[in-house]
Design an enzyme around this catalytic site. Structure first.
Site, PDB file in Angstrom:
ATOM      1  N   THR A   1       0.746  -1.094   0.024  1.00 11.11           N
ATOM      2  CA  THR A   1       0.001  -0.108   0.001  1.00 11.11           C
ATOM      3  C   THR A   1       0.939   1.347  -0.035  1.00 11.11           C
ATOM      4  O   THR A   1       2.066   1.180   0.544  1.00 11.11           O
ATOM      5  CB  THR A   1      -0.911   0.017   1.207  1.00 11.11           C
ATOM      6  OG1 THR A   1      -0.245   0.118   2.418  1.00 11.11           O
ATOM      7  CG2 THR A   1      -1.785  -1.189   1.280  1.00 11.11           C
ATOM      8  N   GLY A   2       0.321   2.436  -0.573  1.00 12.08           N
ATOM      9  CA  GLY A   2       1.186   3.430  -0.579  1.00 12.08           C
ATOM     10  C   GLY A   2       2.361   3.543  -1.421  1.00 12.08           C
ATOM     11  O   GLY A   2       3.348   3.895  -1.394  1.00 12.08           O
ATOM     12  N   ALA A   3       2.068   2.858  -2.655  1.00 13.34           N
ATOM     13  CA  ALA A   3       3.430   2.258  -3.415  1.00 13.34           C
ATOM     14  C   ALA A   3       3.591   3.501  -4.398  1.00 13.34           C
ATOM     15  O   ALA A   3       4.614   3.517  -4.941  1.00 13.34           O
ATOM     16  CB  ALA A   3       2.944   1.212  -4.313  1.00 13.34           C
ATOM     17  N   SER A   4       2.932   4.520  -4.348  1.00 12.59           N
ATOM     18  CA  SER A   4       3.336   5.875  -4.937  1.00 12.59           C
ATOM     19  C   SER A   4       4.164   6.637  -4.675  1.00 12.59           C
ATOM     20  O   SER A   4       5.031   7.336  -5.045  1.00 12.59           O
ATOM     21  CB  SER A   4       2.170   6.646  -5.490  1.00 12.59           C
ATOM     22  OG  SER A   4       1.395   7.134  -4.428  1.00 12.59           O
ATOM     23  N   GLY A   5       4.344   6.540  -3.022  1.00 13.60           N
ATOM     24  CA  GLY A   5       5.338   7.617  -2.555  1.00 13.60           C
ATOM     25  C   GLY A   5       6.814   7.021  -2.590  1.00 13.60           C
ATOM     26  O   GLY A   5       7.126   5.856  -3.093  1.00 13.60           O
TER      27      GLY A   5
ATOM     28  N   ILE B   1       9.182   5.982  -0.229  1.00 12.67           N
ATOM     29  CA  ILE B   1       9.172   4.699   0.306  1.00 12.67           C
ATOM     30  C   ILE B   1       8.494   3.720   0.008  1.00 12.67           C
ATOM     31  O   ILE B   1       9.184   2.357  -0.236  1.00 12.67           O
ATOM     32  CB  ILE B   1       8.988   5.027   2.144  1.00 12.67           C
ATOM     33  CG1 ILE B   1       9.445   6.014   2.652  1.00 12.67           C
ATOM     34  CG2 ILE B   1       8.892   3.517   2.968  1.00 12.67           C
ATOM     35  CD1 ILE B   1       9.342   6.298   4.062  1.00 12.67           C
ATOM     36  N   GLY B   2       7.225   3.714  -0.448  1.00  8.79           N
ATOM     37  CA  GLY B   2       6.615   2.514  -0.962  1.00  8.79           C
ATOM     38  C   GLY B   2       7.427   2.279  -2.506  1.00  8.79           C
ATOM     39  O   GLY B   2       7.523   0.934  -2.772  1.00  8.79           O
TER      40      GLY B   2
ATOM     41  N   SER C   1       6.395   4.041  12.887  1.00  6.52           N
ATOM     42  CA  SER C   1       7.238   5.539  13.125  1.00  6.52           C
ATOM     43  C   SER C   1       7.794   5.446  14.383  1.00  6.52           C
ATOM     44  O   SER C   1       7.400   4.748  15.358  1.00  6.52           O
ATOM     45  CB  SER C   1       6.067   6.603  13.207  1.00  6.52           C
ATOM     46  OG  SER C   1       6.807   7.720  13.380  1.00  6.52           O
TER      47      SER C   1
ATOM     48  N   TYR D   1      -0.914  11.264  15.502  1.00  5.70           N
ATOM     49  CA  TYR D   1       0.084  10.356  14.609  1.00  5.70           C
ATOM     50  C   TYR D   1       0.773   9.373  15.534  1.00  5.70           C
ATOM     51  O   TYR D   1       0.648   8.371  15.336  1.00  5.70           O
ATOM     52  CB  TYR D   1       1.119  11.284  13.906  1.00  5.70           C
ATOM     53  CG  TYR D   1       1.969  10.459  12.986  1.00  5.70           C
ATOM     54  CD1 TYR D   1       1.582   9.987  11.694  1.00  5.70           C
ATOM     55  CD2 TYR D   1       3.212  10.504  13.179  1.00  5.70           C
ATOM     56  CE1 TYR D   1       2.063   9.269  10.944  1.00  5.70           C
ATOM     57  CE2 TYR D   1       3.997   9.972  12.427  1.00  5.70           C
ATOM     58  CZ  TYR D   1       3.436   9.183  11.218  1.00  5.70           C
ATOM     59  OH  TYR D   1       4.139   8.521  10.200  1.00  5.70           O
TER      60      TYR D   1
END
Length: 241
Positions: free
Chosen positions: A9-13, A15-16, A136, A149
């Site tokens: 998930t979040g592969a567009s960032g 880290i992803g 985190s 957060y």
């Protein structure tokens, strides 16, 4: 190794994307999740598709419908899940709106829980699987002006510890990587002076790199960590240890 499918998930960032490259090197076929930045995942798909299968999935994991929408698009059982979301929140606790609270709790706690409820049965049937949550440093230590957060990331860490005990008899490992400050676009709001001050406060003297987070994820997924489960692996340059 037979065909294995990893969902990131979040592969567009940043880290992803780094995690996707690492898992492709390990030979996993990929489902790349995104919500808004389709261009980034399309470029990543083009880059990796000569070596492994890459399929794109769009879903808003900050909404209650997101987990179901994501799972409906899966065509194979998932062997590896990396739950990575880049959303953060800064500000005084007293200024957090109900909308911000609900969105963050959904994205960082309810959605991974609901996603795992749908993905785990096939892993349990096969008696194998690996799950890595990107949490985190603030989920371990807490941070002023990042109470929301810190709360959700701390909850994610506890979920990892609890779920690892529940899934161990089924041969499924559950771990987390807890980054410190990483050199990504999430830090663009900081001034040069602030960036320098933070770097000086980190014992290793610099920000981490997305690839260093991906290396930690790759290790936790690989057979080299076959006896490691329920672990929160810090990647923080000894910052706030």
């Amino acid at each position: 190794m037979g065909k294995t499918y990893a969902l990131i998930t979040g592969a567009s960032g940043e880290i992803g994307q780094a995690i996707a490259r690492e898992l492709a090197l390990q030979g996993h076929h990929l489902y790349l999740h995104y919500y808004q930045n389709k261009q980034a995942v399309e470029q990543l798909q083009f880059e990796l598709s000569s070596d492994v299968e890459c399929r794109l999935i769009k879903a808003n994991l900050a909404s209650p419908e997101g987990p179901g929408q994501l799972v409906e698009q899966l065509e194979q059982a998932i062997d590896v899940l990396v739950y990575n979301c880049g959303s953060s929140h800064s500000g005084l606790m007293t200024d957090v709106s109900d909308k911000e609270l609900d969105s963050m709790v959904q994205l960082q706690l309810k959605s991974p829980f609901q996603l795992l409820q749908r993905i785990l049965p096939s892993m349990i049937t096969k008696k194998q699987g690996s799950i890595v949550m990107i949490t985190s440093i603030w989920g371990q230590t807490g941070a002023s002006c990042e109470v929301l957060y810190s709360m959700v990331k701390g909850g994610m860490n506890t979920m990892v510890k609890a779920l690892s005990k529940e899934m161990a008899p089924s041969g499924i490992r559950v771990n987390a990587v807890a980054p410190g400050i990483i050199a990504t676009k999430m830090n663009e709001h900081l001034t040069d002076e602030e960036l320098e001050a933070i770097s000086e406060d980190i014992p290793l003297g610099r920000f981490g790199l997305p690839e260093e987070v991906a290396d930690a994820v790759g290790y936790l997924i690989s057979p080299k960590s076959s006896y490691i489960t329920g672990h929160i692996l810090p990647v923080n340059g000894a910052w706030y240890c």
